[in-house]
Design a protein around this motif. Sequence first.
Motif, PDB file in Angstrom:
ATOM      1  N   LEU A 409       0.777  -1.590  -0.302  1.00 49.47           N
ATOM      2  CA  LEU A 409      -0.015  -0.166  -0.124  1.00 49.47           C
ATOM      3  C   LEU A 409       0.441   0.939   0.001  1.00 49.47           C
ATOM      4  O   LEU A 409       0.694   2.169  -0.606  1.00 49.47           O
ATOM      5  CB  LEU A 409      -0.943   0.139   0.967  1.00 49.47           C
ATOM      6  CG  LEU A 409      -2.180  -1.523   1.256  1.00 49.47           C
ATOM      7  CD1 LEU A 409      -2.638  -1.085   2.376  1.00 49.47           C
ATOM      8  CD2 LEU A 409      -2.489  -1.000   0.315  1.00 49.47           C
ATOM      9  N   VAL A 410       2.034   1.438   0.539  1.00 52.01           N
ATOM     10  CA  VAL A 410       2.589   2.733   0.928  1.00 52.01           C
ATOM     11  C   VAL A 410       3.967   2.565  -0.042  1.00 52.01           C
ATOM     12  O   VAL A 410       4.271   3.601  -0.786  1.00 52.01           O
ATOM     13  CB  VAL A 410       3.388   2.487   2.600  1.00 52.01           C
ATOM     14  CG1 VAL A 410       3.985   4.212   2.970  1.00 52.01           C
ATOM     15  CG2 VAL A 410       2.035   2.668   3.348  1.00 52.01           C
ATOM     16  N   VAL A 411       4.003   1.397  -0.303  1.00 50.11           N
ATOM     17  CA  VAL A 411       5.761   1.943  -1.159  1.00 50.11           C
ATOM     18  C   VAL A 411       5.219   2.182  -2.514  1.00 50.11           C
ATOM     19  O   VAL A 411       5.938   3.198  -2.957  1.00 50.11           O
ATOM     20  CB  VAL A 411       6.646   0.272  -1.142  1.00 50.11           C
ATOM     21  CG1 VAL A 411       7.246   0.313  -2.395  1.00 50.11           C
ATOM     22  CG2 VAL A 411       7.279   0.403   0.044  1.00 50.11           C
ATOM     23  N   PRO A 412       4.459   1.961  -3.145  1.00 51.97           N
ATOM     24  CA  PRO A 412       3.792   2.122  -4.377  1.00 51.97           C
ATOM     25  C   PRO A 412       3.645   4.014  -4.576  1.00 51.97           C
ATOM     26  O   PRO A 412       4.027   4.300  -5.349  1.00 51.97           O
ATOM     27  CB  PRO A 412       2.285   1.309  -4.745  1.00 51.97           C
ATOM     28  CG  PRO A 412       2.544   0.231  -4.289  1.00 51.97           C
ATOM     29  CD  PRO A 412       3.153   0.606  -2.140  1.00 51.97           C
ATOM     30  N   GLU A 413       3.150   4.089  -3.416  1.00 52.86           N
ATOM     31  CA  GLU A 413       2.545   5.851  -3.417  1.00 52.86           C
ATOM     32  C   GLU A 413       4.186   5.955  -3.485  1.00 52.86           C
ATOM     33  O   GLU A 413       4.194   7.632  -3.473  1.00 52.86           O
ATOM     34  CB  GLU A 413       2.088   5.794  -2.502  1.00 52.86           C
ATOM     35  CG  GLU A 413       1.352   8.002  -1.748  1.00 52.86           C
ATOM     36  CD  GLU A 413       0.750   7.952  -2.914  1.00 52.86           C
ATOM     37  OE1 GLU A 413       0.506   9.319  -3.266  1.00 52.86           O
ATOM     38  OE2 GLU A 413      -0.453   7.194  -4.177  1.00 52.86           O
ATOM     39  N   LEU A 414       4.612   6.288  -2.409  1.00 55.43           N
ATOM     40  CA  LEU A 414       6.224   6.572  -1.936  1.00 55.43           C
ATOM     41  C   LEU A 414       6.740   6.430  -3.896  1.00 55.43           C
ATOM     42  O   LEU A 414       7.383   7.526  -3.619  1.00 55.43           O
ATOM     43  CB  LEU A 414       6.434   6.093  -0.820  1.00 55.43           C
ATOM     44  CG  LEU A 414       6.647   5.883   0.246  1.00 55.43           C
ATOM     45  CD1 LEU A 414       6.989   5.558   1.042  1.00 55.43           C
ATOM     46  CD2 LEU A 414       6.816   7.740   0.749  1.00 55.43           C
ATOM     47  N   ARG A 415       6.786   5.544  -4.052  1.00 58.78           N
ATOM     48  CA  ARG A 415       7.937   5.822  -5.667  1.00 58.78           C
ATOM     49  C   ARG A 415       6.992   6.875  -6.524  1.00 58.78           C
ATOM     50  O   ARG A 415       8.085   7.074  -7.371  1.00 58.78           O
ATOM     51  CB  ARG A 415       7.613   3.579  -6.179  1.00 58.78           C
ATOM     52  CG  ARG A 415       8.380   2.929  -5.792  1.00 58.78           C
ATOM     53  CD  ARG A 415       7.998   1.522  -5.684  1.00 58.78           C
ATOM     54  NE  ARG A 415       9.207   0.639  -5.316  1.00 58.78           N
ATOM     55  CZ  ARG A 415       9.657  -0.402  -5.460  1.00 58.78           C
ATOM     56  NH1 ARG A 415       8.540  -1.120  -5.748  1.00 58.78           N
ATOM     57  NH2 ARG A 415      10.626  -1.080  -4.525  1.00 58.78           N
ATOM     58  N   ARG A 416       5.366   6.322  -6.482  1.00 63.22           N
ATOM     59  CA  ARG A 416       4.956   7.361  -7.273  1.00 63.22           C
ATOM     60  C   ARG A 416       5.147   8.873  -7.492  1.00 63.22           C
ATOM     61  O   ARG A 416       5.366   9.865  -7.916  1.00 63.22           O
ATOM     62  CB  ARG A 416       3.578   7.539  -7.274  1.00 63.22           C
ATOM     63  CG  ARG A 416       2.698   6.526  -8.180  1.00 63.22           C
ATOM     64  CD  ARG A 416       0.946   6.414  -8.467  1.00 63.22           C
ATOM     65  NE  ARG A 416       0.789   6.056  -7.001  1.00 63.22           N
ATOM     66  CZ  ARG A 416       0.471   5.120  -6.582  1.00 63.22           C
ATOM     67  NH1 ARG A 416       0.445   4.095  -7.517  1.00 63.22           N
ATOM     68  NH2 ARG A 416      -0.321   5.040  -5.515  1.00 63.22           N
ATOM     69  N   ARG A 417       5.506   9.420  -6.259  1.00 65.83           N
ATOM     70  CA  ARG A 417       6.387  10.436  -5.104  1.00 65.83           C
ATOM     71  C   ARG A 417       7.637  11.147  -5.387  1.00 65.83           C
ATOM     72  O   ARG A 417       8.666  11.476  -5.374  1.00 65.83           O
ATOM     73  CB  ARG A 417       6.006  10.664  -3.921  1.00 65.83           C
ATOM     74  CG  ARG A 417       4.401  11.073  -3.576  1.00 65.83           C
ATOM     75  CD  ARG A 417       4.042  11.003  -2.471  1.00 65.83           C
ATOM     76  NE  ARG A 417       2.306  10.912  -2.136  1.00 65.83           N
ATOM     77  CZ  ARG A 417       1.625  11.893  -0.947  1.00 65.83           C
ATOM     78  NH1 ARG A 417       2.597  12.284  -0.186  1.00 65.83           N
ATOM     79  NH2 ARG A 417       0.766  11.452  -0.994  1.00 65.83           N
ATOM     80  N   GLY A 418       8.315   9.962  -5.854  1.00 66.32           N
ATOM     81  CA  GLY A 418       9.672   9.702  -5.892  1.00 66.32           C
ATOM     82  C   GLY A 418      10.863   9.333  -4.727  1.00 66.32           C
ATOM     83  O   GLY A 418      11.511  10.166  -4.671  1.00 66.32           O
ATOM     84  N   ARG A 419      10.043   9.055  -3.633  1.00 67.54           N
ATOM     85  CA  ARG A 419      10.784   8.842  -2.091  1.00 67.54           C
ATOM     86  C   ARG A 419      11.422   7.662  -2.375  1.00 67.54           C
ATOM     87  O   ARG A 419      12.429   7.442  -1.451  1.00 67.54           O
ATOM     88  CB  ARG A 419       9.642   9.402  -1.311  1.00 67.54           C
ATOM     89  CG  ARG A 419       9.196  10.922  -1.209  1.00 67.54           C
ATOM     90  CD  ARG A 419       9.989  11.905  -1.066  1.00 67.54           C
ATOM     91  NE  ARG A 419       9.227  12.730  -0.890  1.00 67.54           N
ATOM     92  CZ  ARG A 419       9.600  14.110  -0.703  1.00 67.54           C
ATOM     93  NH1 ARG A 419      11.265  14.040  -0.556  1.00 67.54           N
ATOM     94  NH2 ARG A 419       9.624  14.430  -0.040  1.00 67.54           N
ATOM     95  N   LEU A 420      10.800   6.237  -3.417  1.00 70.64           N
ATOM     96  CA  LEU A 420      11.857   5.233  -3.110  1.00 70.64           C
ATOM     97  C   LEU A 420      11.868   4.733  -5.052  1.00 70.64           C
ATOM     98  O   LEU A 420      11.389   5.474  -5.615  1.00 70.64           O
ATOM     99  CB  LEU A 420      10.951   3.645  -2.812  1.00 70.64           C
ATOM    100  CG  LEU A 420      10.722   4.463  -0.824  1.00 70.64           C
ATOM    101  CD1 LEU A 420       9.651   3.037  -0.783  1.00 70.64           C
ATOM    102  CD2 LEU A 420      11.084   4.096   0.001  1.00 70.64           C
ATOM    103  N   PRO A 421      13.243   4.179  -5.188  1.00 73.00           N
ATOM    104  CA  PRO A 421      13.472   3.811  -6.186  1.00 73.00           C
ATOM    105  C   PRO A 421      12.332   2.795  -6.597  1.00 73.00           C
ATOM    106  O   PRO A 421      11.637   2.270  -6.613  1.00 73.00           O
ATOM    107  CB  PRO A 421      14.778   3.568  -6.337  1.00 73.00           C
ATOM    108  CG  PRO A 421      14.697   2.891  -4.717  1.00 73.00           C
ATOM    109  CD  PRO A 421      14.621   3.694  -4.047  1.00 73.00           C
TER     110      PRO A 421
END
Length: 473
Positions: A409-421
Motif C-alpha cells: 500500500l505505501v511503497v507504490p505511493e512513495l515510488r510515485r512521489r519519487g521517495r523510493l526507487p
Amino acid sequence: MTEKKQLILNLFEMACISHITHGLWPLPGNNRHRFDELEYWTELAGILEDGGFDAVFLADVIGAYDVFRDGPETALREGLQSPNIDPLLVIPAMAAVTKRLGFGATFSTTYEPPFAFARRASTLDHLTRGRFGWNIVTSYLPNAARNFGLEGEIPHDRRYELADEYLDVLYKLWEGSWDDGAVVYDRERGIATDPSKVRYIDHVGAAHRVAGPHIVHPSPQRTPVLFQATGSPAGTEFAGRHAELVFTGGRTAEDFRDNVAGMTAAAERHGRTRDDIKFIVQAGVIVGRTEEEAADKWRLYREHTSLDGILAHSSLPVDITTSPRDITVAEAIRRSGSELDRLPFLPLDRSVGEVLDGLRAGRAERYFVVGTPSVVADEIERWLDEDGVDGINLRQYHSFDTARDFAELVVPELRRRGRLPDASESDERATLRERLFGRGPRLPDNHIATRYRGGANLDVPVPPLRFPEAALV
C-alpha cells in the motif's frame, strides 16, 4: 528541478516472540511464534525484497528482563525478548533467497572477544555479497553482565570506552591485516594467498591483546556498514567517530533535530561530515485501504497491548500497578518503600491511573501515523523534508501483515512521489553501503578505520575517545 530526498526503508525485527509490540503475538494470523523456524525468515525476506525494503534491522539482547517484580517471570510469560535466538545465524538463510536486501544485526562489544566477531562479520559480508551491517551496542541489561561472569553492569560510559578499543581491533583486522589482491588462487603454482600481502596486527591495548592476522580474507565491504542506536552524550561522541547509520529519535521533531545536531558536531570533531551519517527513526505506521480499515487495525492493536509487557520491558524497579490509581507516581514510589527519586520515562506528578492508561493507549509521538496510503505518504514526506530524517525502522505490530501492508500500500505511493526507487532501478549487485550512500563499497577515506589500510599505523596508538563533560556527569 531538485531531486527529492529518498527514504531509507528498514523493517525492525528481532528473533523472538515479543519484540516491542507487547501482547500482540497471539493475534489471529500473527507468525511471531514461528521465529525459530527457518521458513519464517525466508518468507519475511521475500516480502521485504519484493516490497522494496532496503534492509531488515535485527535487534538483540543477551540477558533476561528481570528487574520488574524482581525476577524474569513477567517477561517470560509475555515472551518478552525471551526465548530469543541468535540474529546473526538467520542472515545467511535470508541472503540465500534475496539479491538486494540488506541486513543490520546487533552484536555487543562488551562481553565477547573482538577476534571471533571479526571473523563472523567478515563471513556474513562474504556470504551476503556485501549486504551486511553491524548494529554496535554495549549491552544494558544487568542480567547480561551476570551471564558473562560479572557481578553487575559495567558503568555506561566505561562500556563506550571499551567499545572504542574493540572497534580499533576490528578495524586493524578488517582494514589493515590483508591487502587487496592477497588472494591469488594461482593453480599453476599452487598458491592460494600471497603471504607478503598478509600481516599480523599485534594489537596490545588496555582491554585486548590480539596478534592476528585476520583469519578471513577481505570481504566486499571489508568493514560492514556501521549502525548504532544512541542518544546519550557518550554514545553521541562514539557515533561521531564510528557510526554510519544512527538509529535515534525523539518524541518531537525538535528532539530528533537536537540529536542530529549533536552527532553532526561530534562527527566534525573527528574529521567527518553530516553526509557521512544517515539518521533513521523508529516509526509506527498503521495503513489501510480506507481510513476506517486503518482505524480498526489500530483499535485492535491497542485493545491487545499488554501493560505488563511494557512495564517489564522498561525494567521498572517499582510495580506501580499495585498502587491506587488516584495517587501520584511519586506517592506510589514513597509507599513502596523505595529510595528511588525517579522512574524511567514516568512523570512523577501524574496519577498512577493516568500513567498506566497512557502507556496502554499507545504511541503519540512524532513518528507515528494511522491512515490511508496517501495520508501515510504525506506524513513520511514531512519527516523527510521538515525534520531531516533519512529513513525509518518500521515497527511491527503483526508479522507479516505490517511489512506486507507497507509493501503493498505505501511503497507504490512513495515510488510515485519519487521517495523510493522503482524496482527496475535497483542494482542487485550493489553492497549495502553503496545503496545507502550512493558511493563505493568501502568506508570513505575520512573514517578513522581507514588509517590502517595497507598495514599503516598498526603500531600507532589511536587517540582515546574524549567524552564531553556532559557525558561524565
